[in-house]
Design a protein around this motif. Structure first.
Motif, short mmCIF file in Angstrom:
data_model
loop_
_atom_site.label_atom_id
_atom_site.label_comp_id
_atom_site.label_asym_id
_atom_site.label_seq_id
_atom_site.Cartn_x
_atom_site.Cartn_y
_atom_site.Cartn_z
N LEU A 270 45.79 37.53 29.49
CA LEU A 270 45.54 38.48 30.56
C LEU A 270 44.56 39.55 30.07
O LEU A 270 44.70 40.08 28.95
CB LEU A 270 46.82 39.16 31.03
N ASP A 271 43.58 39.85 30.94
CA ASP A 271 42.69 41.01 30.69
C ASP A 271 43.34 42.18 31.39
O ASP A 271 43.32 42.28 32.62
CB ASP A 271 41.30 40.74 31.26
N PRO A 272 43.99 43.09 30.65
CA PRO A 272 44.78 44.14 31.28
C PRO A 272 43.96 45.15 32.08
O PRO A 272 44.53 45.88 32.89
CB PRO A 272 45.48 44.81 30.09
N ASN A 273 42.66 45.17 31.89
CA ASN A 273 41.84 46.15 32.61
C ASN A 273 41.18 45.54 33.84
O ASN A 273 41.09 46.19 34.89
CB ASN A 273 40.78 46.72 31.68
N ASN A 274 40.74 44.30 33.73
CA ASN A 274 40.01 43.68 34.83
C ASN A 274 40.88 42.76 35.68
O ASN A 274 40.44 42.29 36.74
CB ASN A 274 38.82 42.89 34.30
N GLY A 275 42.08 42.43 35.24
CA GLY A 275 42.96 41.58 36.03
C GLY A 275 42.58 40.12 36.03
O GLY A 275 42.95 39.38 36.95
N VAL A 276 41.88 39.67 35.00
CA VAL A 276 41.49 38.27 34.89
C VAL A 276 42.54 37.54 34.05
O VAL A 276 42.95 38.04 32.99
CB VAL A 276 40.09 38.11 34.28
N ILE A 277 42.97 36.33 34.50
CA ILE A 277 43.97 35.55 33.76
C ILE A 277 43.40 34.17 33.48
O ILE A 277 42.90 33.49 34.39
CB ILE A 277 45.27 35.40 34.57
N GLU A 278 43.44 33.77 32.19
CA GLU A 278 43.14 32.39 31.80
C GLU A 278 44.47 31.75 31.37
O GLU A 278 45.21 32.33 30.58
CB GLU A 278 42.14 32.37 30.64
N PHE A 279 44.75 30.52 31.86
CA PHE A 279 46.06 29.94 31.58
C PHE A 279 45.96 28.43 31.38
O PHE A 279 45.04 27.78 31.90
CB PHE A 279 47.06 30.26 32.69
N SER A 280 46.97 27.88 30.64
CA SER A 280 47.15 26.44 30.45
C SER A 280 48.65 26.15 30.52
O SER A 280 49.49 27.04 30.28
CB SER A 280 46.58 25.98 29.11
N SER B 17 43.02 18.43 25.93
CA SER B 17 44.17 17.71 26.49
C SER B 17 44.92 18.59 27.46
O SER B 17 45.70 18.12 28.28
CB SER B 17 45.11 17.24 25.38
N TYR B 18 44.72 19.89 27.34
CA TYR B 18 45.39 20.85 28.22
C TYR B 18 44.33 21.59 29.02
O TYR B 18 43.40 22.19 28.46
CB TYR B 18 46.23 21.84 27.41
N ALA B 19 44.45 21.53 30.32
CA ALA B 19 43.45 22.16 31.20
C ALA B 19 43.50 23.67 31.06
O ALA B 19 44.57 24.26 30.93
CB ALA B 19 43.71 21.74 32.64
N LEU B 20 42.31 24.28 31.09
CA LEU B 20 42.20 25.74 31.03
C LEU B 20 41.68 26.23 32.38
O LEU B 20 40.62 25.79 32.85
CB LEU B 20 41.25 26.16 29.91
N LYS B 21 42.41 27.14 33.02
CA LYS B 21 42.01 27.64 34.33
C LYS B 21 41.95 29.16 34.30
O LYS B 21 42.53 29.81 33.42
CB LYS B 21 42.98 27.15 35.40
N ARG B 22 41.22 29.69 35.33
CA ARG B 22 40.95 31.13 35.37
C ARG B 22 41.15 31.62 36.81
O ARG B 22 40.70 30.97 37.76
CB ARG B 22 39.52 31.38 34.89
N ILE B 23 41.80 32.78 36.95
CA ILE B 23 41.95 33.41 38.27
C ILE B 23 41.70 34.90 38.13
O ILE B 23 41.82 35.48 37.04
CB ILE B 23 43.35 33.17 38.85
N GLN B 24 41.36 35.55 39.29
CA GLN B 24 41.13 36.99 39.36
C GLN B 24 42.24 37.61 40.20
O GLN B 24 42.49 37.19 41.33
CB GLN B 24 39.76 37.29 39.98
N LEU B 25 42.88 38.61 39.65
CA LEU B 25 43.95 39.30 40.36
C LEU B 25 43.41 40.54 41.06
O LEU B 25 42.45 41.17 40.60
CB LEU B 25 45.07 39.71 39.41
N GLU B 26 44.05 40.89 42.17
CA GLU B 26 43.79 42.14 42.86
C GLU B 26 44.99 43.06 42.66
O GLU B 26 46.08 42.62 42.34
CB GLU B 26 43.55 41.87 44.35
N SER B 27 44.74 44.33 42.85
CA SER B 27 45.82 45.29 42.66
C SER B 27 46.98 44.96 43.60
O SER B 27 46.80 44.74 44.80
CB SER B 27 45.32 46.71 42.95
N GLY B 28 48.17 44.89 43.05
CA GLY B 28 49.37 44.55 43.80
C GLY B 28 49.80 43.10 43.67
O GLY B 28 50.89 42.72 44.10
#
Length: 665
Positions: free
Chosen positions: A526-536, A580-591
C-alpha cells in the motif's frame, strides 16, 4: 423350642387322630357284638318260655301266664311283655320301670301303643313263617330309644293233626341301655388311657427329638448366624452312632473349614492384588506377580511373564514380546502367544480396552507328579482372580504414560502458542499515513494456522500479509514461524513486489515441510499517501473492496490468481517464477475500505448448520462502512458472534480492516 413345639403338635395331632379312628372302630365293633349277644340271649329266653306261655294261653290260665311273664321280666333286661290272642287283642301286659325296677301290669299302666304292635302286616309275616317252617318270630332293633323287640306267634296243634294254628302272639321288649352305658364307660376309659399314653409318647418322642435332632439344629442355626457376623464356629459332633444328623454336623464343620480357607485366600488375593495394582512400572509389575503367585501357591512356581512391546513403548520390531523373569529380559516371537508349549500353562491378560498386554506362563501343575488336580485348579483360579489387579496395573502404567505424553504435547503446544503470539503484531488499531488499520485474530485451538503481519518497506510503503496454513497444531505453528522469519528478512529487499514475495515464500515452504502442509496467502503493498495498492494472491480468499462511488456503496472482490504456497509442482523443472502469481494494481479514493480475511470467518456455521457466508459479510460492510476501522471491526465481530451463538470456533478467524481516509488526516 418353636421347632420342637411344631413337631410335637404335629405328632400329637397325628396320634390323636389315629387313636380316635381305631378307638371308634373298636367301640363300634364292640357295640355290635354286645347287641348281637343281647339278641341271642333274649332269643333263647323267648324260645324257652314260649311253649309254656302257649300252653297257659290255650288253657287260658292267666295266673300261670303272669307268673311265667314275671319270671321272664325279672330276668336279664326284659322291660315289657305283651300277650295277644289270635285276634290281636291284648290278653295281659307286664312293665318294669328302668329306674325303680318296679313291675306293673296292664291294670296299673296305660299303654296307648299296645294296640299298634300286632299289625296286619306282622300277622301276615308270622302266618307265612308258620306255613314255611321258618323262624317263628320277627326281630325289631331300636323300636324306641335303647329298646329292641321280639314278636312271635304261639302255635297249637289240634289232636293228631300235623298242622298248627295260631292262638296268640308273644311280644318281648328288652332294653339295651346297659350296652350304651358300657360303651360310654369304655369310651371314657379309652379316651383317658389314650390321652395318657399319647402324652407319655409325645413327651418321650419330644425328648428324643430334642436330644438327637433339635439341639443340633439349634447349634447349626446359631453357627449360621455367627458366619454372617464373620465368626466361624464349629459344632461339636454328637457322641452317638452315625446317622444323618451326625453327617450333617460333620459336613457343616467341613464347610466352615473351607469357608475359613477361602476367606484367608480371598484376603491374601486382595492384599496381593493391591500390591500388583500399586505398581507403575512394567518390570515391577512382573516381579510382583511372580512374588504374589509364589505366596498364594505356597510352592516354588517357575513363572514367566511376557509383555507386549506396545505396552513397553519399545522401539523393537512389532510382533515380538518381551519376557520379564526376576528382572531378566528375553524375547520370543508373537506367533507363540496362543500356543502353549508342552507341559506349560499360559494365561492371557488383557487391558481394559480388550487388548492383549501380558501373558503369564507357569509349569502345568496338573502334570506334576503327585500334585493334586484340585490344588492346581485352585492356583489357576487365583491367577484368574489376579487378572483384574494386573489389568488395573497395566491401565495405570498406560495412563501414566499417556499423561506424560499429554503433558509433553501440552508443553509443546504452549511453547508453540507463545511463539506464535510473538509472530503477529500486538496492536489492534494503527494509522499509517492516510490508512486506518484494525485487525482481529482468534484461534480455534492452542496453535492456530492463521497468520498476518505488516512491514514498512524501504520505500516507506506498507506491506500487508495474511495467510492460512492447512490444519492446526504444532506443525502449522512451526510452518508459520518459518514464514514469519523469512518475511522478516525479505521485506528489506529494495523495490520488492507482492508477487515476488509469494514466489519466494512458495519455495521456502516447499523445502521446509514434508509436502503435507501448504499455505494460502494474500500479499499487498500500500502507498499510504497516494492510496495505490499492488496485490497478489496465493489461492487465498479474495479480499473485498468497499467503494463510495458518489455516495453509493458497492462491494467488489480483488481477484488475482495463484497456486497455494508449498503446493507440489507438476513439472519438477519449475522454479520460483514470480510471474506464477499475478500482480495487480488499484487506486483507492478517500473513504474506500480494503477488507482482508481468512475462510474461518465466512465458513463458520450456526446451530442450524448455516454459514456466515460472504453475502452476510458484504451486507455488514455496507452498513458499517461510514464508521472508523476499529468500529467496523467491532460491529462485524458482534454480528459474527450473534450468528454463531458464541459457540466455540471450528476454524481460526482473522481479518484486517484498512480504510483510506484523507479527510480524517
Amino acid at each position: 423350642m418353636r421347632l420342637t413345639a411344631k413337631i410335637l403338635s404335629w405328632l400329637l395331632a397325628s396320634v390323636v387322630v389315629v387313636m380316635i379312628m381305631f378307638t371308634s372302630l373298636a367301640i363300634y365293633m364292640l357295640q355290635k357284638n354286645l347287641e348281637e349277644e343281647a339278641f341271642r340271649s333274649h332269643k333263647l329266653i323267648y324260645s324257652l318260655f314260649l311253649p309254656t306261655i302257649t300252653r297257659y294261653l290255650w288253657e287260658f290260665d292267666i295266673t300261670g301266664i303272669k307268673e311265667t311273664l314275671t319270671n321272664i321280666i325279672e330276668n336279664n333286661y326284659a322291660n315289657k311283655i305283651y300277650i295277644y290272642d289270635a285276634d290281636s287283642v291284648l290278653v295281659t301286659y307286664l312293665y318294669k320301670d328302668k329306674k325303680t325296677g318296679k313291675i306293673s301290669n296292664i291294670k296299673d299302666t296305660k299303654m296307648s301303643e299296645s294296640g299298634n304292635i300286632i299289625t296286619p302286616e306282622f300277622k301276615m309275616q308270622l302266618d307265612k313263617k308258620s306255613l314255611s317252617n321258618e323262624e317263628f318270630f320277627i326281630y325289631q332293633d331300636n323300636i324306641m330309644k335303647d329298646t329292641s323287640r321280639i314278636i312271635g306267634a304261639m302255635l297249637h296243634k289240634k289232636g293228631t293233626s300235623t298242622s298248627s294254628s295260631i292262638i296268640g302272639y308273644f311280644v318281648l321288649d328288652y332294653s339295651t341301655d346297659n350296652i350304651a352305658v358300657a360303651v360310654q364307660s369304655m369310651i371314657r376309659g379309652v379316651i383317658i388311657l389314650a390321652l395318657c399314653v399319647t402324652i407319655m409318647l409325645v413327651v418321650s418322642i419330644g425328648f428324643l427329638l430334642r436330644q438327637s435332632l433339635i439341639n443340633s439344629i439349634l447349634k447349626l442355626s446359631q453357627a449360621s448366624l455367627d458366619i454372617t457376623r464373620g465368626t466361624f464356629t464349629r459344632i461339636e459332633e454328637p457322641k452317638r452312632s452315625k446317622d444323618e444328623m451326625v453327617d450333617l454336623v460333620k459336613n457343616f464343620n467341613i464347610m466352615i473349614s473351607q469357608i475359613e480357607i477361602n476367606q484367608e485366600n480371598l484376603k491374601l488375593l486382595a492384599e496381593e492384588g493391591i500390591k500388583i495394582s500399586s505398581k507403575f512400572d512394567i518390570s515391577d509389575v512382573a516381579i510382583q506377580i511372580a512374588e504374589s503367585l509364589q505366596k498364594i501357591a505356597k510352592i516354588n512356581l517357575h513363572i514367566e511373564v511376557f509383555v507386549i512391546h506396545s505396552m513397553l513403548a519399545s522401539d523393537q520390531v512389532e510382533g515380538y514380546h518381551e519376557m520379564i523373569k526376576s528382572g531378566q529380559r528375553n524375547f520370543i516371537r508373537f506367533a507363540e502367544e496362543l500356543k502353549e508349549p508342552p507341559n506349560k500353562k499360559r494365561f492371557v491378560i488383557k487391558d481394559s480396552a480388550g487388548r492383549n498386554c501380558v501373558i503369564l506362563q507357569i509349569d502345568d501343575l496338573r502334570a506334576v507328579h503327585l500334585f493334586s488336580f484340585t490344588a492346581a485348579q485352585s492356583i489357576y483360579n487365583a491367577i484368574l482372580a489376579l487378572q483384574i489387579s494386573i489389568t488395573n496395573a497395566l491401565d495405570n502404567i498406560r495412563f501414566v504414560a499417556e499423561q506424560k505424553e499429554q503433558q509433553r504435547l501440552i508443553s509443546e503446544q504452549e511453547t508453540a502458542r507463545l511463539v506464535q503470539n510473538n509472530l503477529m503484531p500486538k496492536f489492534e488499531y494503527r494509522r499509517v499515513g492516510f490508512f486506518e488499520i484494525a485487525n482481529h485474530f482468534e484461534a480455534a485451538t492452542e496453535c492456530a494456522g492463521d497468520w498476518w503481519n505488516y512491514y514498512i518497506l524501504p520505500n516507506n510503503k506498507l506491506l500487508l500479509l495474511l495467510g492460512d496454513v492447512t490444519g492446526h497444531g504444532t506443525a502449522s505453528a512451526i510452518l508459520t514461524a518459518v514464514v514469519k522469519g523469512y518475511c522478516d528478512s525479505i521485506h528489506i529487499q529494495p523495490n520488492i513486489t507482492a508477487n515476488e514475495i509469494l514466489a519466494q515464500l512458495d519455495s521456502v515452504i516447499r523445502s521446509s515441510g514434508d509436502g503435507s502442509k501448504v499455505m494460502t496467502m494474500f500479499s499487498a503493498i500500500l502507498d499510504p499517501n497516494n492510496g495505490v495498492i499492488e496485490f497478489s494472491n496465493a489461492a487465498h480468499n479474495f479480499p473485498m473492496l468497499i467503494k463510495r462511488n458518489n455516495e453509493k456503496k458497492s462491494v467488489e472482490k480483488l481477484v488475482a490468481q495463484g497456486r497455494p504456497l508449498g503446493y507440489e509442482l507438476v513439472n519438477s523443472k519449475e522454479t520460483e517464477n514470480p510471474y506464477s502469481y499475478a500482480l495487480k494494481r488499484i487506486q483507492l479514493e478517500s473513504g474506500d475500505i480494503l477488507f482482508i480475511f481468512s475462510d474461518g470467518l465466512i465458513e463458520a456455521v450456526n446451530s442450524e448448520g448455516e454459514e456466515f457466508s460472504e453475502k452476510r459479510l458484504k451486507n455488514a460492510l455496507q452498513r458499517y462502512s461510514e464508521s472508523e476501522a476499529s468500529i467496523i471491526k467491532e460491529n462485524i465481530m458482534h454480528d459474527f458472534r450473534e450468528f454463531t451463538s458464541y459457540k466455540k470456533l471450528d476454524d481460526d478467524v482473522t481479518f484486517l480492516v484498512c480504510k483510506f481516509n484523507k479527510e480524517a488526516a
